[in-house]
Motif scaffolding. Structure first.
Motif, mmCIF file in Angstrom:
data_model
loop_
_atom_site.group_PDB
_atom_site.id
_atom_site.type_symbol
_atom_site.label_atom_id
_atom_site.label_comp_id
_atom_site.label_asym_id
_atom_site.label_seq_id
_atom_site.Cartn_x
_atom_site.Cartn_y
_atom_site.Cartn_z
ATOM 1 N N GLN A 152 -6.926 -9.852 4.098
ATOM 2 C CA GLN A 152 -6.706 -10.444 2.787
ATOM 3 C C GLN A 152 -5.323 -11.068 2.665
ATOM 4 O O GLN A 152 -5.178 -12.187 2.181
ATOM 5 C CB GLN A 152 -6.889 -9.377 1.692
ATOM 6 N N ASN A 153 -4.297 -10.333 3.126
ATOM 7 C CA ASN A 153 -2.938 -10.837 2.926
ATOM 8 C C ASN A 153 -1.949 -9.992 3.709
ATOM 9 O O ASN A 153 -1.770 -8.808 3.422
ATOM 10 C CB ASN A 153 -2.578 -10.808 1.433
ATOM 11 N N GLY A 161 0.738 -7.926 1.914
ATOM 12 C CA GLY A 161 0.373 -6.717 1.201
ATOM 13 C C GLY A 161 -0.277 -5.693 2.105
ATOM 14 O O GLY A 161 -1.005 -4.826 1.625
ATOM 15 N N ALA A 162 -0.019 -5.794 3.411
ATOM 16 C CA ALA A 162 -0.720 -4.932 4.371
ATOM 17 C C ALA A 162 0.087 -3.730 4.820
ATOM 18 O O ALA A 162 -0.491 -2.743 5.285
ATOM 19 C CB ALA A 162 -1.129 -5.752 5.596
ATOM 20 N N PRO A 173 0.834 -1.210 0.000
ATOM 21 C CA PRO A 173 0.000 0.000 0.000
ATOM 22 C C PRO A 173 0.862 1.251 0.000
ATOM 23 O O PRO A 173 2.079 1.197 0.223
ATOM 24 C CB PRO A 173 -0.790 -0.137 1.302
ATOM 25 N N ARG A 225 -6.380 -4.689 5.233
ATOM 26 C CA ARG A 225 -5.543 -5.446 4.300
ATOM 27 C C ARG A 225 -5.015 -6.727 4.930
ATOM 28 O O ARG A 225 -4.753 -7.706 4.223
ATOM 29 C CB ARG A 225 -4.408 -4.571 3.785
ATOM 30 N N ILE A 241 -0.973 5.057 4.179
ATOM 31 C CA ILE A 241 -2.061 4.192 4.641
ATOM 32 C C ILE A 241 -2.317 4.414 6.129
ATOM 33 O O ILE A 241 -1.389 4.673 6.912
ATOM 34 C CB ILE A 241 -1.734 2.702 4.363
ATOM 35 N N GLY A 266 -6.559 0.996 7.582
ATOM 36 C CA GLY A 266 -6.262 0.417 6.275
ATOM 37 C C GLY A 266 -5.376 -0.811 6.397
ATOM 38 O O GLY A 266 -5.570 -1.813 5.689
#
Length: 467
Positions: A44-45, A48-49, A29, A41, A33, A37
């Motif tokens: 999901q993963n 990628g957070a 991101p 994230r 962020i 946020g």
């Protein structure tokens, strides 16, 4: 001493660093962020957070709906949280909320006196003196499964490593086979990992006294999961009260077996913990090692040369371990790039200073190990698959490489996991040359462990007539 071919390969292969394979990664991101946020994230993963600025800022202070959220990705910050100032931090309550449905009150979520008792009870099963016995069981399981790998059609390697790791966990920890319950266990674990085991922002932000719809679904899962674990325990052959403990289960029964229920709820929780942690982390580590080798065939050949004349049978597996230097380096590099425990969390119990920054009591702490492992200030060519960084006696600084955590809560099964991954990978390469069927990207998905983003089919070819 490395084999001549391995030495030649290493010197030739690294003459041009550009040829190193760099596996694809999820997009990160933007640096602005918010804490909320990051939490969204994470569902999901976890790969990628976090923003790229975490590579350079050892402590990043954010806020999520008014609550402090601190990302500690630098080695000194992680060292303070997990080791030197560990008393100022406790396990994140989110971890208990998310993990308790599958591990109960087991060692992964417990604290204080309960955790110390659990650790003491389990420690004898994971001492160095157990390595020869563990290696014998691991090699025997590998020789039951690996020679039967199909060479006629593509093989789902992650499914293969899951099956084998579960077999090994059943034998080494519980003196059982997974033949009757393996499929159901894998199905439930996968369902949990890809569904209700994904942490929601509410898991971080709401107090435990405020239930959510996901909590209700987790309770339903918990009832079915405990019933399965109790059925497995009921099938296990029992020993007499005066007999010596054979394995981890017997040690657990001796320590906790009188605490109610058929085997005691404490035993049920620890059995579940060891099954989940013992097979999930090793299965994912093995998958990534195999996938990386498929994309770096020179390293696959280097391992093949190393194991060509080594006896990896059950009677000689323990003696073979010190000779598997290249194989061990490949496993360690796979753990660096794709650590199964990609992140851990803590909560500040009081105001504390962390790397010169004030951290208020109650702050949520996130420690992304995968970012530590890929920090360009700590590692040369950090995104590349380079097992050579672990050869020739090279050792990373203690708090730059933490595939098994650190401090009081360091993974108790680290030695077992390394023994298993190295022996299985060595035997697989001894038997086969393998390639991925396609070159579509495979991304790491970090939820509770580091799983692949998709099923990856592999082709296997015999390396020699007699494995």
């Amino acid at each position: 001493m490395f084999h001549r071919l391995a030495v030649h390969f290493i010197s030739r292969y690294f003459a041009d660093m550009a040829v190193l394979f760099s596996p694809p990664m999820p997009h990160l991101p933007s640096d602005d962020i918010t804490g909320l946020g990051v939490l969204f994230r994470l569902k999901q993963n976890g790969f990628g957070a976090f923003p790229a600025r975490c590579f350079y800022e050892p402590v990043l202070s954010l806020r999520a709906l008014g609550r402090p959220l601190v990302v500690a990705a630098g080695p000194e910050a992680i060292k303070a949280v997990l080791s030197t100032d560990a008393a100022s931090f406790q396990r994140l309550r989110m971890g208990r909320r998310v993990l308790s449905p599958i591990v109960g009150e087991g060692i992964l979520v417990s604290e204080g006196a309960v955790w110390r008792r659990q650790r003491k009870a389990m420690a004898p099963a994971f001492t160095p003196r157990t390595v020869p016995t563990l290696a014998r069981h691991i090699a025997a399981c590998a020789d039951m499964t690996l020679p039967r790998v199909s060479m006629e059609k593509p093989v789902d390697v992650f499914s293969l490593t899951q099956t084998l790791a579960l077999d090994i966990a059943a034998v080494t920890m519980f003196s059982m086979t997974s033949e009757t319950f393996g499929t159901q266990l894998r199905t439930m674990v996968t369902s949990f990992m890809s569904g209700i085991g994904q942490p929601r922002p509410a898991d971080f932000l709401l107090p435990p006294s405020v239930p959510t719809l996901t909590d209700w679904r987790r309770k339903r899962f918990r009832r079915r999961w405990v019933a399965l674990i109790e059925a497995i325990i009921a099938e296990r052959p029992k020993i007499g009260a005066q007999d010596d403990a054979r394995d981890l289960f017997d040690l657990l029964m001796q320590a906790f077996g009188e605490e109610g229920g058929v085997a005691g709820q404490a035993v049920v929780d620890e059995v579940a913990t060891m099954i989940v942690a013992g097979h999930e982390t090793t299965a994912t580590a093995l998958f990534w090692a195999v996938w990386l080798l498929a994309n770096a065939p020179e390293w696959q050949d280097a391992i093949a040369e190393e194991v060509h004349s080594i006896d990896l049978s059950s009677d000689h597996a323990a003696a073979a371990l010190p000779k598997l230097t290249v194989t061990t380096a490949v496993v360690r590099e796979a753990l660096r790039l794709f650590p199964p425990a990609f992140m851990t969390g803590r909560e500040a119990v009081n105001d504390v200073e962390l790397c010169g920054r004030s951290t208020p009591g109650g702050a949520m702490m996130l420690l992304p190990f995968w970012m530590l492992h890929r920090n360009p200030e700590l590692w040369e060519n950090p995104a590349a698959f380079d097992p050579g960084r672990f050869l020739n006696g090279k050792e990373p600084e203690r708090f730059t490489f933490l595939p098994f955590g650190a401090g009081p809560h360091v993974c108790i099964g680290a030695q077992l996991a390394m023994t298993e991954a190295v022996l299985v990978l060595a035997r697989l390469v001894q038997l086969y040359r393998f390639t991925a069927v396609d070159d579509e990207p495979v991304l790491p998905v970090g939820v509770l462990s580091t799983r692949p983003s998709r099923s990856v089919p592999f082709r296997f070819f015999p390396r020699r007539s007699n494995g």
